[in-house]
Design a protein around this motif. Sequence first.
Motif, mmCIF file in Angstrom:
data_model
loop_
_atom_site.group_PDB
_atom_site.id
_atom_site.type_symbol
_atom_site.label_atom_id
_atom_site.label_comp_id
_atom_site.label_asym_id
_atom_site.label_seq_id
_atom_site.Cartn_x
_atom_site.Cartn_y
_atom_site.Cartn_z
ATOM 1 N N ILE A 217 0.848 -1.192 0.000
ATOM 2 C CA ILE A 217 0.000 0.000 0.000
ATOM 3 C C ILE A 217 0.879 1.236 0.000
ATOM 4 C CG2 ILE A 217 -1.879 -1.158 1.214
ATOM 5 C CD1 ILE A 217 -1.018 0.341 3.738
ATOM 6 N N SER A 218 0.354 2.325 -0.518
ATOM 7 C CA SER A 218 1.069 3.599 -0.537
ATOM 8 C C SER A 218 0.779 4.359 0.744
ATOM 9 C CB SER A 218 0.642 4.431 -1.746
ATOM 10 O OG SER A 218 0.952 3.780 -2.957
ATOM 11 N N MET A 219 1.819 4.968 1.293
ATOM 12 C CA MET A 219 1.661 5.815 2.465
ATOM 13 C C MET A 219 2.161 7.216 2.126
ATOM 14 S SD MET A 219 0.248 3.887 4.778
ATOM 15 C CE MET A 219 0.536 4.579 6.415
ATOM 16 N N ASP A 220 1.959 8.165 3.049
ATOM 17 C CA ASP A 220 2.333 9.552 2.787
ATOM 18 C C ASP A 220 3.830 9.680 2.520
ATOM 19 O OD1 ASP A 220 -0.244 10.284 3.097
ATOM 20 O OD2 ASP A 220 0.062 11.560 4.854
ATOM 21 N N GLN A 221 4.173 10.477 1.512
ATOM 22 C CA GLN A 221 5.579 10.691 1.186
ATOM 23 C C GLN A 221 6.280 11.448 2.313
ATOM 24 O OE1 GLN A 221 5.434 12.900 -2.482
ATOM 25 N NE2 GLN A 221 4.767 14.795 -1.513
ATOM 26 N N LEU A 222 7.598 11.290 2.350
ATOM 27 C CA LEU A 222 8.420 11.941 3.374
ATOM 28 C C LEU A 222 9.105 13.151 2.748
ATOM 29 C CD1 LEU A 222 9.776 12.010 6.177
ATOM 30 C CD2 LEU A 222 11.528 10.481 5.256
ATOM 31 N N ILE A 223 8.841 14.317 3.317
ATOM 32 C CA ILE A 223 9.420 15.561 2.805
ATOM 33 C C ILE A 223 10.337 16.141 3.870
ATOM 34 C CG2 ILE A 223 8.933 17.894 1.977
ATOM 35 C CD1 ILE A 223 6.246 16.884 0.955
ATOM 36 N N VAL A 224 11.575 16.402 3.490
ATOM 37 C CA VAL A 224 12.569 16.997 4.388
ATOM 38 C C VAL A 224 13.119 18.257 3.730
ATOM 39 C CG1 VAL A 224 14.725 16.659 5.648
ATOM 40 C CG2 VAL A 224 13.184 14.718 5.279
ATOM 41 N N ASP A 225 12.956 19.392 4.419
ATOM 42 C CA ASP A 225 13.428 20.680 3.904
ATOM 43 C C ASP A 225 12.935 20.941 2.486
ATOM 44 O OD1 ASP A 225 14.816 21.101 6.292
ATOM 45 O OD2 ASP A 225 16.621 20.111 5.530
ATOM 46 N N GLY A 226 11.673 20.610 2.242
ATOM 47 C CA GLY A 226 11.069 20.888 0.947
ATOM 48 C C GLY A 226 11.348 19.860 -0.128
ATOM 49 N N SER A 227 12.180 18.856 0.176
ATOM 50 C CA SER A 227 12.508 17.835 -0.818
ATOM 51 C C SER A 227 11.887 16.499 -0.430
ATOM 52 C CB SER A 227 14.032 17.666 -0.935
ATOM 53 O OG SER A 227 14.638 18.868 -1.362
ATOM 54 N N VAL A 228 11.401 15.762 -1.431
ATOM 55 C CA VAL A 228 10.837 14.434 -1.191
ATOM 56 C C VAL A 228 11.984 13.450 -1.016
ATOM 57 C CG1 VAL A 228 9.417 12.579 -2.118
ATOM 58 C CG2 VAL A 228 8.764 14.969 -2.532
ATOM 59 N N ARG A 229 12.087 12.848 0.173
ATOM 60 C CA ARG A 229 13.173 11.915 0.456
ATOM 61 C C ARG A 229 12.699 10.461 0.443
ATOM 62 N NH1 ARG A 229 17.739 14.304 2.345
ATOM 63 N NH2 ARG A 229 18.604 12.325 1.615
ATOM 64 N N TRP A 230 11.408 10.255 0.481
ATOM 65 C CA TRP A 230 10.845 8.901 0.350
ATOM 66 C C TRP A 230 9.442 9.013 -0.204
ATOM 67 C CZ3 TRP A 230 6.471 6.468 2.175
ATOM 68 C CH2 TRP A 230 6.408 5.074 1.976
ATOM 69 N N ASN A 231 9.148 8.185 -1.173
ATOM 70 C CA ASN A 231 7.802 8.153 -1.744
ATOM 71 C C ASN A 231 7.606 6.771 -2.356
ATOM 72 O OD1 ASN A 231 5.273 8.900 -2.654
ATOM 73 N ND2 ASN A 231 6.049 9.762 -4.569
#
Length: 309
Positions: A217-231
């Motif tokens: 299943i897809s979960m919420d993406q991880l954003i660090v300092d404005g950049s997507v670090r996990w999706n």
Amino acid sequence: MTNKISSLLRITLLAISFYSLSSCAKDDFDANHQLVDPSLSEQKINTGFTNQEVPIKADNWSITYVKDGVTGEPLKNKIGEPFKLSEAGVMELESGWLKMEKTADNKLIVSLLENFSDHPRKFIVGLVSDNKQDEITYIQSRGESYEIVKKDIQEVEGSKTVYSSTEGCSTVTLKNDTDLEKSFDITAIFEGVKYSSEFTSEDYGAFDWIGAADSLISMDQLIVDGSVRWNGQVVYKKGTTLEDFVKESSKEEIKVAPNSTVQVSGEMEYLERTCEYTFTIKNSSSGHQFPVKGIWKQKVPLSPHTILN
């Protein structure tokens, strides 16, 4: 002669008494006055339902038992007593999958959770009103398929932390015996680094509705300092799932000076977060929906670093 007459008289009296008792027993159960419509007396379903009204043909009635339809064993309520309901109120099985309510105006309201087992669930509800008796038999199978129709994922405030650690990292010794600078592949020092995803839930059937083929299943993406670090997608199951940080296409290299030896250690920058989730699940064939709530913890390797000794 007198003794024989007395014996015959006793036998005759016993026969009359037995007949009278049998007649009373038949009068107690009047098959011509059922408490539920015959179409409802046996219900074969492959779904759960919420607040379903079952019409009762009586002004005052009681549930005298709920029993396992296979073993005949009486099922118990939340306080461990046999399930019975005579006054207005709500009663729930100790296992939680069945709830019944008798309303103030004598309606029977039934809520039944899904059966996620491959074996049908069979139970029988006994009803009585004055000299009338009746039973409702439920035979409940698993739904053909289930799907998530809504997700609500909220990151727990203050749970996001970033830190550096040697967890999953190793050390290698590199020796360059040549007179030229040489590149070495050091990807192996990060082979023990893992992505981590952990689901927990106390809800009934929280991990039983999903099929093996649909476990991602897809979960919420991880954003660090404005950049997507996990999706991406994660395996939805109870407990922890690990995924390798190092992929087949991954490659980390370091250059070593001529005629020299170095030790290289790995260090990883990790991010951890905790989220509360609520999934709304739908039985695809019946449309019945139910919520599943739980906690999702995630650990993501962000950036690898090398330490030269």
